[in-house]
Design a protein around this motif. Structure first.
Motif, PDB file in Angstrom:
ATOM      1  N   UNK A 174       0.178 -23.537  22.725  1.00  0.00           N
ATOM      2  CA  UNK A 174       1.532 -23.907  23.149  1.00  0.00           C
ATOM      3  C   UNK A 174       1.054 -25.554  23.809  1.00  0.00           C
ATOM      4  N   UNK A 175       1.578 -26.467  23.277  1.00  0.00           N
ATOM      5  CA  UNK A 175       1.416 -27.964  23.662  1.00  0.00           C
ATOM      6  C   UNK A 175       2.702 -28.536  24.377  1.00  0.00           C
ATOM      7  N   UNK A 176       2.704 -28.396  25.653  1.00  0.00           N
ATOM      8  CA  UNK A 176       3.940 -28.462  26.360  1.00  0.00           C
ATOM      9  C   UNK A 176       4.283 -30.078  26.031  1.00  0.00           C
ATOM     10  N   UNK A 177       3.595 -30.839  26.421  1.00  0.00           N
ATOM     11  CA  UNK A 177       3.616 -32.486  26.250  1.00  0.00           C
ATOM     12  C   UNK A 177       4.145 -32.701  25.008  1.00  0.00           C
ATOM     13  N   UNK A 206      -4.510 -26.815  26.281  1.00  0.00           N
ATOM     14  CA  UNK A 206      -3.180 -26.409  26.266  1.00  0.00           C
ATOM     15  C   UNK A 206      -2.781 -26.319  27.770  1.00  0.00           C
ATOM     16  N   UNK A 207      -3.472 -25.617  28.654  1.00  0.00           N
ATOM     17  CA  UNK A 207      -3.261 -25.445  30.013  1.00  0.00           C
ATOM     18  C   UNK A 207      -3.243 -26.895  30.713  1.00  0.00           C
ATOM     19  N   UNK A 208      -3.904 -27.629  30.379  1.00  0.00           N
ATOM     20  CA  UNK A 208      -3.913 -28.857  31.041  1.00  0.00           C
ATOM     21  C   UNK A 208      -2.699 -29.734  30.481  1.00  0.00           C
ATOM     22  N   UNK A 209      -2.146 -29.431  29.656  1.00  0.00           N
ATOM     23  CA  UNK A 209      -0.701 -30.169  29.130  1.00  0.00           C
ATOM     24  C   UNK A 209       0.307 -29.504  29.942  1.00  0.00           C
ATOM     25  N   UNK A 210       0.226 -28.228  30.178  1.00  0.00           N
ATOM     26  CA  UNK A 210       1.326 -27.641  31.050  1.00  0.00           C
ATOM     27  C   UNK A 210       1.076 -28.088  32.516  1.00  0.00           C
ATOM     28  N   UNK A 211      -0.080 -28.218  32.960  1.00  0.00           N
ATOM     29  CA  UNK A 211      -0.436 -28.741  34.428  1.00  0.00           C
ATOM     30  C   UNK A 211       0.253 -29.860  34.607  1.00  0.00           C
ATOM     31  N   UNK A 212      -0.066 -31.077  33.596  1.00  0.00           N
ATOM     32  CA  UNK A 212       0.536 -32.268  33.713  1.00  0.00           C
ATOM     33  C   UNK A 212       2.026 -32.467  33.454  1.00  0.00           C
ATOM     34  N   UNK A 213       2.557 -31.637  32.808  1.00  0.00           N
ATOM     35  CA  UNK A 213       4.135 -31.499  32.656  1.00  0.00           C
ATOM     36  C   UNK A 213       4.631 -31.042  33.903  1.00  0.00           C
ATOM     37  N   UNK A 214       4.189 -29.877  34.584  1.00  0.00           N
ATOM     38  CA  UNK A 214       4.706 -29.740  35.923  1.00  0.00           C
ATOM     39  C   UNK A 214       4.503 -30.491  37.015  1.00  0.00           C
TER      40      UNK A 214
END
Length: 200
Positions: A8-11, A139-147
């Motif tokens: 899951x790649x949020x960005x 993937x976790x870092x992308x979610x952190x950045x998004x939030x």
């Protein structure tokens, strides 16, 4: 117990849909409608509707049962609320709406807050999946950045500049790290894009 990996790649997901469905031309209304349709389809796929397509609350998820579709649903709920907030903010600045600009801004604040709420839920699930070795660190870092970006922009909208600066500065640092460690030029460009357009 499930040990299947979740990708899951949020960005990347947010950028692809923003570009394809309106935000390339700053059409937040079109993007909001796209996100609404997307969440409805995801709820149907995940069997999260009552009869006749009516939505129901997100069922409690555990690390064992969560799928990438659940993460996508949370992301697009956040994106829909964010886009609605941007739409309301734009409406509040139009001369024709001067008489109820305050009401529009109040509604925008509520939608913005809801967006942060969905993003925080998303991050919580991503952290749990990462702890269970089902989601990669990238993937976790992308979610952190998004939030962080979403929350930082909300704080800035509310004129809470000091706290906003903290959130956005951490996001910028993490985006620099993602760019430096990117395996492909596309991943590097994605991190750079969010750094320049979403943080500044």
């Amino acid at each position: 117990m499930s040990d299947s990996q979740v990708s899951f790649r949020a960005l990347q997901l947010a950028n692809e849909h923003r570009s394809a469905y309106g935000l390339r031309y700053n059409d937040v209304t079109r993007y909001r409608k796209h996100c609404a349709n997307r969440t409805h389809r995801l709820r149907s796929t995940l069997k999260m509707t009552h009869g006749k397509g009516r939505e129901k609350k997100l069922a409690p998820l555990t690390t064992d049962t969560v799928k990438d579709g659940h993460l996508q649903l949370l992301l697009f709920e956040a994106e829909r609320a964010w886009a609605y907030a941007q739409d309301l903010i734009a409406q509040s600045t139009r001369p024709a709406n001067e008489g109820h600009a305050g009401t529009l801004r109040h509604s925008a604040t509520g939608r913005f807050r809801r967006s942060v709420h969905w993003a925080t839920q998303l991050l919580s699930h991503c952290q749990a999946l990462h702890a269970a070795s089902r989601l990669s660190t990238e993937n976790l870092v992308q979610a952190i950045v998004y939030t962080l970006i979403l929350n930082g922009r909300f704080l800035r909208y509310r004129d809470d500049f000091e706290d906003a600066l903290v959130q956005l500065s951490v996001a910028r640092y993490l985006l620099d790290e993602l760019a430096d460690r990117a395996d492909t030029s596309r991943d590097q460009a994605l991190a750079t894009l969010f750094r320049t357009r979403s943080v500044l």
